[in-house]
Design an enzyme around this catalytic site. Structure first.
Site, PDB file in Angstrom:
ATOM      1  N   PRO A 189      23.461 -45.457  18.871  1.00 19.94           N
ATOM      2  CA  PRO A 189      22.021 -45.314  18.644  1.00 19.94           C
ATOM      3  C   PRO A 189      21.368 -46.690  18.595  1.00 19.94           C
ATOM      4  CG  PRO A 189      23.218 -45.035  16.585  1.00 19.94           C
ATOM      5  CD  PRO A 189      24.250 -45.170  17.662  1.00 19.94           C
ATOM      6  N   MET A 190      20.288 -46.885  19.374  1.00 23.04           N
ATOM      7  CA  MET A 190      19.596 -48.177  19.393  1.00 23.04           C
ATOM      8  C   MET A 190      18.102 -47.955  19.533  1.00 23.04           C
ATOM      9  SD  MET A 190      22.181 -50.435  21.782  1.00 23.04           S
ATOM     10  CE  MET A 190      22.440 -49.069  22.955  1.00 23.04           C
TER      11      MET A 190
ATOM     12  N   GLN B 121      19.879 -39.329  15.066  1.00 22.42           N
ATOM     13  CA  GLN B 121      20.169 -40.189  13.913  1.00 22.42           C
ATOM     14  C   GLN B 121      18.900 -40.401  13.084  1.00 22.42           C
ATOM     15  OE1 GLN B 121      20.754 -44.617  13.855  1.00 22.42           O
ATOM     16  NE2 GLN B 121      22.893 -44.081  13.471  1.00 22.42           N
TER      17      GLN B 121
ATOM     18  N   CYS C  76      21.694 -50.221  10.030  1.00 24.33           N
ATOM     19  CA  CYS C  76      20.667 -51.058  10.655  1.00 24.33           C
ATOM     20  C   CYS C  76      20.404 -52.298   9.799  1.00 24.33           C
ATOM     21  CB  CYS C  76      19.378 -50.275  10.838  1.00 24.33           C
ATOM     22  SG  CYS C  76      18.057 -51.275  11.571  1.00 24.33           S
TER      23      CYS C  76
ATOM     24  N   LYS D 241      27.045 -43.708  10.117  1.00 21.64           N
ATOM     25  CA  LYS D 241      27.288 -44.987  10.783  1.00 21.64           C
ATOM     26  C   LYS D 241      26.922 -46.107   9.819  1.00 21.64           C
ATOM     27  CE  LYS D 241      26.573 -47.495  15.134  1.00 21.64           C
ATOM     28  NZ  LYS D 241      26.215 -48.837  14.651  1.00 21.64           N
TER      29      LYS D 241
ATOM     30  N   ASN E 146      33.067 -49.702  16.460  1.00 23.90           N
ATOM     31  CA  ASN E 146      31.883 -50.203  17.160  1.00 23.90           C
ATOM     32  C   ASN E 146      31.786 -51.717  16.976  1.00 23.90           C
ATOM     33  OD1 ASN E 146      28.383 -50.221  16.414  1.00 23.90           O
ATOM     34  ND2 ASN E 146      29.257 -50.294  18.436  1.00 23.90           N
TER      35      ASN E 146
ATOM     36  N   ASP F 113      31.169 -55.236  19.956  1.00 22.11           N
ATOM     37  CA  ASP F 113      31.667 -56.187  20.962  1.00 22.11           C
ATOM     38  C   ASP F 113      32.617 -55.583  21.986  1.00 22.11           C
ATOM     39  OD1 ASP F 113      30.143 -58.086  19.694  1.00 22.11           O
ATOM     40  OD2 ASP F 113      31.802 -59.022  18.642  1.00 22.11           O
TER      41      ASP F 113
ATOM     42  N   GLY G 229      27.262 -50.291  22.274  1.00 20.71           N
ATOM     43  CA  GLY G 229      25.834 -50.488  22.070  1.00 20.71           C
ATOM     44  C   GLY G 229      25.252 -51.500  23.026  1.00 20.71           C
ATOM     45  N   ARG G 230      25.145 -52.757  22.587  1.00 23.58           N
ATOM     46  CA  ARG G 230      24.422 -53.775  23.357  1.00 23.58           C
ATOM     47  C   ARG G 230      25.016 -54.045  24.737  1.00 23.58           C
ATOM     48  NH1 ARG G 230      24.546 -58.747  19.799  1.00 23.58           N
ATOM     49  NH2 ARG G 230      26.496 -57.771  19.110  1.00 23.58           N
TER      50      ARG G 230
END
Length: 340
Positions: free
Chosen positions: A17-18, A71, A102, A141, A204, A206, A228-229
């Site tokens: 989730p982002m 989320q 977050c 998370k 989660n 890298d 994610g990223r």
């Protein structure tokens, strides 16, 4: 791996989730490219209980993306539980995920998100309140802890499980680290190795390649990996992980970036409340995916690309942006050939 009655298969790879990234269009694209499940942008519980339209719009789920996860985050047990019930009524998600990770100041600084790591009792109280309020699986998370001196995830994981969570995702950083340094998977592995943990543990942080994803499963024993990223400007990472023998062409990848622009613009047009908003949807849609355009590795290695990149990020119309992207296809192919 199973979350409640939901079977995600062996070694699933999930889209994290982002905020301002995992809208419905991007989720659908990543699902088509191999993501086994995708999470929505996080939604504030306070806004949901006040029925704020912009937050309610984030609850839309397309049938093609199921199983789907919404989320939410908040700091008051009753409010978050009430928000969870609204989510179930409005969206019928397959899973509700609670954001206790977050790190941004506007969230964590107010005690929500990763701020909950300073109040683990309340974190568990919220988890229990939501698990009791809804019939769909509730997951969590979070991060390793607030800072280097307070890495509490190993004992906290058991408490989260006991509070009713049916899966736990751990980002291998503290809140103090934000997104700097390298993610530490050792404590993620320790949580997974705990014989008292019965729920799936999702790692989660890298994971940027198929090799790193494979190592996460083999070395740390996690049940699933969340990305994610690394998906910024690179939604095809899921295809690379799931189908390492079948590489997409540069043209295919550029087409995917164009699809993101079109989808974002269409989504914003559909949400416009008046003609003026609809007219500016094209520009706002391009703004929405600028982080993807800025982060994509497609243009890496192209000489003297700086001015082209600036023009790409300043584009206000799809036609202008697509002309720039199209002009780079041959150049990208040439660079890819010479560097392979």
């Amino acid at each position: 791996m199973r979350i409640g009655a939901i079977d995600l298969g062996e070694k699933p790879v999930l889209l994290a989730p982002m905020e301002d990234v995992t809208d419905i269009g991007f989720r659908l694209m990543c699902r088509r490219l191999g993501a086994d499940m995708a999470y929505s942008e996080f939604v504030a519980a306070d806004a949901l209980v006040r029925m704020v339209n912009r937050s309610l719009q984030k609850l839309r789920i397309d049938p093609e993306e199921r199983p789907a996860v919404i989320q939410i985050y908040g700091r008051d047990p009753k409010t978050v539980a009430d928000a969870a019930q609204i989510v179930v009524e409005q969206a019928q998600p397959d899973i509700i995920d609670l954001n206790f990770g977050c790190p941004v100041k506007r969230v964590a600084g107010k005690g929500a998100g990763a701020g909950m790591l300073q109040n683990p009792d309340l974190l568990c109280e919220i988890t229990r309140a939501v698990a009791d309020a809804v019939k769909v699986p509730v997951t969590v998370k979070t991060r390793l802890g607030w800072d280097e001196s307070h890495k509490i995830i190993v004992p906290l994981a058991e408490r989260i499980q006991d509070a009713g969570a049916q899966a736990l995702t751990i980002h291998g950083r503290t809140r103090a680290q934000m997104y700097t340094g390298r993610a530490d998977w050792t404590l993620i592995g320790e949580v997974k190795a705990n014989p008292r943990m019965r729920i799936p543990v999702i790692g989660n942080g890298d994971i940027t390649s198929a090799a790193e994803c494979r190592e996460a499963f083999e070395r740390w024993g996690v049940d699933a990996v969340m990305i994610g990223r690394a998906s910024f400007g690179r939604p095809w990472i899921f295809h690379e992980i799931k189908h390492p023998e079948s590489e997409l062409t540069v043209a295919d990848k550029l087409a995917l970036l164009k699809e993101q622009v079109v989808t974002s613009v269409e989504r914003l047009r559909s949400q416009s409340r008046n003609e003026q908003e609809a007219e500016t949807a094209e520009y706002r849609g391009i703004l929405h995916i600028r982080r993807h355009l800025a982060a994509t590795p497609l243009f890496k290695g192209i000489p003297n690309f700086r001015e082209t990149r600036i023009a790409m990020l300043r584009a206000e119309r799809m036609s202008d942006l697509f002309e720039i992207l199209g002009s780079q296809t041959v150049v990208c192919d040439t660079v890819a050939t010479t560097t392979s």
